[in-house]
Design a protein around this motif. Sequence first.
Motif, PDB file in Angstrom:
ATOM      1  N   ARG A  33      -3.264   1.614  10.305  1.00 35.53           N
ATOM      2  CA  ARG A  33      -1.721   1.871  10.151  1.00 35.53           C
ATOM      3  C   ARG A  33      -1.017   0.818   9.596  1.00 35.53           C
ATOM      4  O   ARG A  33      -0.190   0.714   8.638  1.00 35.53           O
ATOM      5  N   PHE A  34      -1.136  -0.271  10.256  1.00 34.94           N
ATOM      6  CA  PHE A  34      -0.099  -1.553  10.298  1.00 34.94           C
ATOM      7  C   PHE A  34      -0.814  -2.062   9.005  1.00 34.94           C
ATOM      8  O   PHE A  34       0.094  -2.719   8.204  1.00 34.94           O
ATOM      9  N   GLY A  35      -1.886  -2.237   8.895  1.00 34.96           N
ATOM     10  CA  GLY A  35      -2.567  -2.910   7.759  1.00 34.96           C
ATOM     11  C   GLY A  35      -2.096  -2.226   6.345  1.00 34.96           C
ATOM     12  O   GLY A  35      -1.717  -2.914   5.306  1.00 34.96           O
ATOM     13  N   ALA A  36      -1.859  -0.788   6.426  1.00 40.43           N
ATOM     14  CA  ALA A  36      -1.410  -0.404   5.030  1.00 40.43           C
ATOM     15  C   ALA A  36       0.112  -0.520   4.943  1.00 40.43           C
ATOM     16  O   ALA A  36       0.366  -0.885   3.772  1.00 40.43           O
ATOM     17  N   ALA A  37       0.579  -0.742   5.930  1.00 39.95           N
ATOM     18  CA  ALA A  37       2.056  -1.168   5.776  1.00 39.95           C
ATOM     19  C   ALA A  37       2.310  -2.591   5.291  1.00 39.95           C
ATOM     20  O   ALA A  37       3.073  -2.886   4.432  1.00 39.95           O
ATOM     21  N   VAL A  38       1.367  -3.448   5.710  1.00 39.97           N
ATOM     22  CA  VAL A  38       1.384  -4.804   4.955  1.00 39.97           C
ATOM     23  C   VAL A  38       0.924  -4.630   3.828  1.00 39.97           C
ATOM     24  O   VAL A  38       1.536  -5.519   2.957  1.00 39.97           O
ATOM     25  N   ASP A  39      -0.162  -4.165   3.197  1.00 36.58           N
ATOM     26  CA  ASP A  39      -0.589  -4.011   2.048  1.00 36.58           C
ATOM     27  C   ASP A  39       0.748  -3.350   1.014  1.00 36.58           C
ATOM     28  O   ASP A  39       0.711  -4.028   0.053  1.00 36.58           O
ATOM     29  N   ARG A  40       1.424  -2.544   1.616  1.00 36.70           N
ATOM     30  CA  ARG A  40       2.629  -1.864   0.890  1.00 36.70           C
ATOM     31  C   ARG A  40       3.819  -2.975   0.377  1.00 36.70           C
ATOM     32  O   ARG A  40       4.151  -3.262  -0.644  1.00 36.70           O
ATOM     33  N   GLN A  41       3.897  -3.725   1.512  1.00 33.51           N
ATOM     34  CA  GLN A  41       4.977  -4.753   1.299  1.00 33.51           C
ATOM     35  C   GLN A  41       4.550  -5.746   0.688  1.00 33.51           C
ATOM     36  O   GLN A  41       5.410  -6.394  -0.513  1.00 33.51           O
ATOM     37  N   VAL A  42       3.132  -6.255   0.545  1.00 29.24           N
ATOM     38  CA  VAL A  42       2.734  -7.297  -0.407  1.00 29.24           C
ATOM     39  C   VAL A  42       2.750  -6.734  -1.869  1.00 29.24           C
ATOM     40  O   VAL A  42       3.055  -7.510  -2.647  1.00 29.24           O
ATOM     41  N   ALA A  43       2.216  -5.278  -1.917  1.00 30.43           N
ATOM     42  CA  ALA A  43       2.205  -4.948  -3.312  1.00 30.43           C
ATOM     43  C   ALA A  43       3.861  -4.917  -3.916  1.00 30.43           C
ATOM     44  O   ALA A  43       4.078  -5.179  -5.266  1.00 30.43           O
ATOM     45  N   GLU A  44       4.478  -4.501  -2.922  1.00 28.81           N
ATOM     46  CA  GLU A  44       6.181  -4.326  -3.467  1.00 28.81           C
ATOM     47  C   GLU A  44       6.627  -5.869  -3.749  1.00 28.81           C
ATOM     48  O   GLU A  44       7.334  -5.780  -5.037  1.00 28.81           O
ATOM     49  N   ARG A  45       6.336  -6.630  -3.068  1.00 30.79           N
ATOM     50  CA  ARG A  45       6.854  -7.930  -3.467  1.00 30.79           C
ATOM     51  C   ARG A  45       6.271  -8.628  -4.271  1.00 30.79           C
ATOM     52  O   ARG A  45       6.836  -9.671  -5.001  1.00 30.79           O
TER      53      ARG A  45
END
Length: 280
Positions: A33-45
């Motif tokens: 769950r946390f890894g997916a959230a970090v992935d989303r932030q990295v992709a967004e930024r």
Amino acid sequence: MNKSAVGQDVVAEFQANGFAVTDNIFSSAELERFGAAVDRQVAERNATDKREVGEKTLYEQSFIQCMRLWETDALVREFAFHSGLAEAAATLLGVERLRLWQDQALYKEAGGRETTAHQDLVFWPIDPEAPLISAWIPLDGSTIESGAMAYVPGSHLAGPLQPVDITHRTEPYDILTDPALGGATPTWIEAPAGSVVWHHGLTVHQASANTTEHTRRVFTVVFLADGVRRTKPWELMPLDRDGIDVGDVVAGPGLPIVWPTPSPLPEPPAVVGQAIGPQH
Ligand SMILES: O=C(O)CCC(=O)C(=O)O
């Protein structure tokens, strides 16, 4: 948390070597769950960055660095403030209260270069002997092929050495041959998913290149003992943003208490953002 994650044997190992590995802090469901959230932030930024790894600066070839994700995502905030993680950090450092110095994603792309050996604390304008510890969390585990970390045992006891410019590596200084290390050589740690690799702020460390076809996904949280002071005027966004002058204790909305776990978790500072440069 599972107390066995940081038994006295692990604390003793950390004190002697300046690094240690723990497991049982995150469940696999939490990591996913946390890894997916970090992935989303990295992709967004990085949404507008279409460069291949070979077209990037040397520093960016070591990893995509996205900082202070807790400030822009509520789920990453839960990750960075995870009470099991913070309690382990406090136990390893032997302190009662911790502040969040920074959190970040360090995504070493396929084909990414090594991370040059360095110490962390000397990058920052705070007491270089401050109790500071990094939790390096490999979301898929790490291998020598994918960008594992290596640590020079006992190097945290050598005190602050010369800062290494990990953005360019143009200088002749190689910290690994510094006489203060007494000839000690790095120990490579291949960490399974679910483990956390810890290092002290003065431990000399490096990471291998990523020769696999997959991005090495890592999230790190850096914890600082409460009560540490700013010692130098060098610009540093989180200190300047919170108006911390030389001599002041490091504290503020961007540098919140993370242990004991605050309830509710703090709101992000009014001005959010990531600083660029060798911040880790
Ligand atoms: O992940 C890497 O390649 C380097 C990490 C590092 O230097 C750190 O976490 O202090």
